[in-house]
Enzyme design. Sequence first.
Site, PDB file in Angstrom:
ATOM      1  CG  HIS A 183      -0.381  -0.031   2.520  1.00  0.00           C
ATOM      2  ND1 HIS A 183      -0.879  -0.535   3.639  1.00  0.00           N
ATOM      3  CD2 HIS A 183       0.968   0.336   2.814  1.00  0.00           C
ATOM      4  CE1 HIS A 183      -0.074  -0.374   4.728  1.00  0.00           C
ATOM      5  NE2 HIS A 183       1.184   0.072   4.134  1.00  0.00           N
ATOM      6  CG  HIS A 230       0.971   4.225   7.489  1.00  0.00           C
ATOM      7  ND1 HIS A 230       0.165   3.858   6.686  1.00  0.00           N
ATOM      8  CD2 HIS A 230       2.075   3.361   7.138  1.00  0.00           C
ATOM      9  CE1 HIS A 230       0.219   2.724   6.119  1.00  0.00           C
ATOM     10  NE2 HIS A 230       1.638   2.611   6.320  1.00  0.00           N
ATOM     11  CG  HIS A 364       8.428  -1.431   3.159  1.00  0.00           C
ATOM     12  ND1 HIS A 364       7.635  -2.232   3.493  1.00  0.00           N
ATOM     13  CD2 HIS A 364       7.688  -0.234   3.373  1.00  0.00           C
ATOM     14  CE1 HIS A 364       6.566  -1.899   4.257  1.00  0.00           C
ATOM     15  NE2 HIS A 364       6.501  -0.729   4.171  1.00  0.00           N
ATOM     16  CD  GLU A 411       3.529  -1.428   6.197  1.00  0.00           C
ATOM     17  OE1 GLU A 411       3.165  -0.016   6.419  1.00  0.00           O
ATOM     18  OE2 GLU A 411       3.416  -1.772   5.196  1.00  0.00           O
TER      19      GLU A 411
HETATM   20  C1  DHB Z   1       6.240   3.505   1.686  1.00  0.00           C
HETATM   21  C2  DHB Z   1       5.762   2.256   1.751  1.00  0.00           C
HETATM   22  C3  DHB Z   1       4.865   1.877   2.983  1.00  0.00           C
HETATM   23  O1  DHB Z   1       4.313   0.921   3.030  1.00  0.00           O
HETATM   24  C4  DHB Z   1       4.261   3.155   3.604  1.00  0.00           C
HETATM   25  O2  DHB Z   1       3.294   3.068   4.646  1.00  0.00           O
HETATM   26  C5  DHB Z   1       4.769   4.405   3.431  1.00  0.00           C
HETATM   27  C6  DHB Z   1       6.027   4.429   2.438  1.00  0.00           C
HETATM   28  C7  DHB Z   1       7.386   3.644   0.535  1.00  0.00           C
HETATM   29  O3  DHB Z   1       8.011   2.614  -0.029  1.00  0.00           O
HETATM   30  O4  DHB Z   1       7.734   4.787   0.392  1.00  0.00           O
HETATM   31 FE    FE Z   2       2.743   1.101   5.192  1.00  0.00          FE
END
Ligand code: DHB
Ligand code: FE
Length: 457
Positions: A183, A230, A364, A411
């Site tokens: 997301h 978030h 990530h 996540e």
């Molecule tokens: C990004 C990915 C995420 O899941 C998020 O909540 C905020 C930023 C990103 O890759 O920039």
């Molecule tokens: Fe996220």
Amino acid sequence: MALDKPYLDVPGTTIFDADQSRKGYWLNQFCMSLMKAENRARFLQDEDAYLAEWPMTDEQRAAVRARDLNWMMHTGGNIYFLSKLGATDGLSFQQMAGSMTGMTEQQYRDMMVSGGRSAEGNRIVGEDGNAQGPMARSAAWRAWEEAKAQESLAASVESAHSSVETKRPAGRARVTATVYSSHVPAIGAAIDLGKTAEPYWVPLFKGFEFSRQWEQENRPDVVFLVYNDHATSFDLGVIPTFAIGTAAEFQPADEGYGPRPVPKVLGHPELASHIAQSVIQQDFDLTLVNDLKVDHGLTVPLNLMFGTPAQWPCRVIPFHVNVVQYPVPSGQRCFALGQALRRAIESYDQPLKVQVWGTGGMSHQLQGPRAGLINAEWDNRFLDRLIAEPAALARLPHIDYVREAGSEGIELVMWLIARGAMADAAGGRAPKPVHRFYHVPASNTAVGHLILEESSG
Ligand code: DHB
Ligand code: FE
């Protein structure tokens, strides 16, 4: 009955549950406003003008003006909220409680001094205790009820003349499929700024072409959408581990760039309340949220699956999981919650098709010198195991997510809620994977996507 409410036959008693809360939302919020001295002063100076500022029902306003606590509770008020109104009038809790019993202030005080009201004969409606009589009502409430009775008589005469009958369709709700997707906010920005045809984004959106088509052919009535807020609606003041949105609608949040130009999200308050009640009775302590702005965690997956329509094509129940501040819930807890969720959905007495979506991930890391970490091998193994052995996957400890998939890869525990809601986690048949996609990168993230259909039969 959709909800199991064993407390409905306790005499002289209104239990403040999700239905009452929804009904009384603005009445109770109005009462809360009276905790500020300047609001109390304004209210006392001109009640009607002050009440007009709140989107309450006319009946709630009338009940407030009549200072009839039983009537206010009947319209969704809760005593701890209503007590702010009583306090504004200079009443004590004893005076407020006593006012609902039909006794004088002195009689009530005397009863309390001599040991209080007995539970004997007052446990169940129809016994012979002293709380079995009709509710004390103000003249204003009686007049209101009479007027309403006249109106409904007129309405039933009217409807007897028309042959239209509104019946609730019979059947049970069921989980039809689960959907998994990252997301990333940059995906939302690419859509909002018309950049989806740029070479950077083309492969990503291609991976969801099948999914948008599939959603057209397998349209759900409701999406139960698991995501994490978030630091948008929940700051560090209160951090709920699991929170369910029980409101009728949810506006897209302003995450600092202005609210996304996407439709507002319509909820399903009745199903959400039912799920809350069922899941909490299965010993998962959910937070109930009536006031929730939804961020990219929820709106971006909606775009990926439904495109950019003027209205979202179904109801959405937002379900937040804390993965921001540790401790976060374990994979096993999430998986078991999904199992409880399935039982809740299947005990709802309307034939709704429900999809459960798990969002976030895949690998990530958005912070520190290790930012940008991607582990494609680990991610793909996660997808394999999510399909084939979810219960074992759920036993993976947090530290593995962090080490292998980056700090924000945590996540992915949210996907286990959706996976736990499928038939095989309840001893049934394995699901049918109909789509799988993996792409690096979108912004800082590896995007993973799966659609699992329930096997029929
Ligand atoms: C990004 C990915 C995420 O899941 C998020 O909540 C905020 C930023 C990103 O890759 O920039
Ligand atoms: Fe996220």
